[in-house]
Structures are given as C-alpha cells and as structure tokens.
Design a protein around this motif. Structure first.
Motif, mmCIF file in Angstrom:
data_model
loop_
_atom_site.group_PDB
_atom_site.id
_atom_site.type_symbol
_atom_site.label_atom_id
_atom_site.label_comp_id
_atom_site.label_asym_id
_atom_site.label_seq_id
_atom_site.Cartn_x
_atom_site.Cartn_y
_atom_site.Cartn_z
ATOM 1 N N UNK A 15 1.394 2.585 -5.923
ATOM 2 C CA UNK A 15 0.507 3.643 -5.444
ATOM 3 C C UNK A 15 1.160 4.418 -4.300
ATOM 4 N N UNK A 16 1.798 3.720 -3.373
ATOM 5 C CA UNK A 16 2.476 4.383 -2.259
ATOM 6 C C UNK A 16 3.600 5.291 -2.767
ATOM 7 N N UNK A 17 4.349 4.823 -3.741
ATOM 8 C CA UNK A 17 5.422 5.645 -4.309
ATOM 9 C C UNK A 17 4.850 6.900 -4.978
ATOM 10 N N UNK B 241 0.396 11.951 0.651
ATOM 11 C CA UNK B 241 0.314 11.478 2.026
ATOM 12 C C UNK B 241 -0.450 12.478 2.893
ATOM 13 N N UNK B 242 -0.475 13.714 2.487
ATOM 14 C CA UNK B 242 -1.211 14.726 3.248
ATOM 15 C C UNK B 242 -2.695 14.758 2.867
ATOM 16 N N UNK B 243 -3.107 13.878 1.962
ATOM 17 C CA UNK B 243 -4.499 13.839 1.502
ATOM 18 C C UNK B 243 -5.148 12.545 1.989
ATOM 19 N N UNK B 244 -5.957 12.658 3.029
ATOM 20 C CA UNK B 244 -6.493 11.457 3.671
ATOM 21 C C UNK B 244 -7.325 10.566 2.752
ATOM 22 N N UNK C 159 -5.169 3.814 -0.717
ATOM 23 C CA UNK C 159 -4.037 2.917 -0.491
ATOM 24 C C UNK C 159 -4.426 1.765 0.434
ATOM 25 N N UNK C 160 -5.157 2.075 1.495
ATOM 26 C CA UNK C 160 -5.610 1.009 2.397
ATOM 27 C C UNK C 160 -6.506 0.015 1.654
ATOM 28 N N UNK C 161 -7.385 0.519 0.794
ATOM 29 C CA UNK C 161 -8.245 -0.373 0.010
ATOM 30 C C UNK C 161 -7.427 -1.268 -0.912
ATOM 31 N N UNK C 162 -6.417 -0.714 -1.530
ATOM 32 C CA UNK C 162 -5.569 -1.487 -2.443
ATOM 33 C C UNK C 162 -4.831 -2.572 -1.678
ATOM 34 N N UNK C 163 -4.298 -2.230 -0.511
ATOM 35 C CA UNK C 163 -3.585 -3.225 0.303
ATOM 36 C C UNK C 163 -4.534 -4.330 0.765
ATOM 37 N N UNK C 164 -5.754 -3.954 1.130
ATOM 38 C CA UNK C 164 -6.739 -4.951 1.531
ATOM 39 C C UNK C 164 -7.097 -5.859 0.363
ATOM 40 N N UNK C 165 -7.270 -5.275 -0.798
ATOM 41 C CA UNK C 165 -7.566 -6.062 -2.001
ATOM 42 C C UNK C 165 -6.466 -7.091 -2.271
ATOM 43 N N UNK C 166 -5.232 -6.697 -2.090
ATOM 44 C CA UNK C 166 -4.106 -7.599 -2.343
ATOM 45 C C UNK C 166 -4.045 -8.748 -1.329
ATOM 46 N N UNK C 167 -4.568 -8.519 -0.137
ATOM 47 C CA UNK C 167 -4.548 -9.563 0.900
ATOM 48 C C UNK C 167 -5.836 -10.380 0.946
ATOM 49 N N UNK D 257 -14.301 -8.327 5.727
ATOM 50 C CA UNK D 257 -15.466 -7.470 5.935
ATOM 51 C C UNK D 257 -15.228 -6.476 7.063
ATOM 52 N N UNK D 258 -14.573 -6.906 8.131
ATOM 53 C CA UNK D 258 -14.282 -6.013 9.257
ATOM 54 C C UNK D 258 -13.320 -4.899 8.840
ATOM 55 N N UNK D 259 -12.287 -5.263 8.109
ATOM 56 C CA UNK D 259 -11.318 -4.255 7.669
ATOM 57 C C UNK D 259 -11.948 -3.289 6.674
ATOM 58 N N UNK D 260 -12.787 -3.813 5.795
ATOM 59 C CA UNK D 260 -13.471 -2.963 4.821
ATOM 60 C C UNK D 260 -14.407 -1.991 5.543
ATOM 61 N N UNK D 261 -15.116 -2.473 6.541
ATOM 62 C CA UNK D 261 -15.995 -1.605 7.323
ATOM 63 C C UNK D 261 -15.195 -0.525 8.046
ATOM 64 N N UNK D 262 -14.017 -0.873 8.550
ATOM 65 C CA UNK D 262 -13.159 0.099 9.228
ATOM 66 C C UNK D 262 -12.691 1.185 8.257
#
Length: 68
Positions: A6-8, A16-19, A25-33, A43-48
C-alpha cells in the motif's frame, strides 16, 4: 494488500499528498500489529486514527474532481 504494498502504491500515485489515504495506511499498519499489542493500546491507536480522520472535515468540498 499489506502495508508495504500500500505504501509503495501511495508513493507511485502521489497518494502521500492525500491525507485520507494516509489514514488508510495507518489503519493497515495497525491491523498488522493487532496481535502484538494490547487491546487497550489497539483501541487508543484506533481512536487516534479516527480523530485524525474526523479532523479532515469537509476540506474537499468544491474540489472533488481534483482530489478524488
């Protein structure tokens, strides 16, 4: 699709210019961890991430054809 792929993709398509895509991408990384962190930390990271998405607001109004 994993976070690396996804990052590639985001780099190759100027995502990268589209927030909202960076939120994805952040959600995908969180899912993987998810299995390696506590449910509280998850839950804290998801809320953030959710708060960051909500902070985007409706910035796109009037320029939809340029940003989507």
């Amino acid at each position: 699709m994993d976070s690396k792929t996804l990052a590639q993709y985001l780099e190759a398509t100027d995502g990268i210019s589209k927030p909202w895509l960076l939120v994805q991408l952040r959600l995908k990384k969180l899912e993987e961890r998810r299995d390696t962190i506590s449910s509280t930390a998850y839950a804290e990271e998801l809320a953030d991430i959710h708060q960051d998405l909500m902070n985007l607001g409706e910035w796109w109004r009037g320029i939809e054809d340029q940003v989507f």
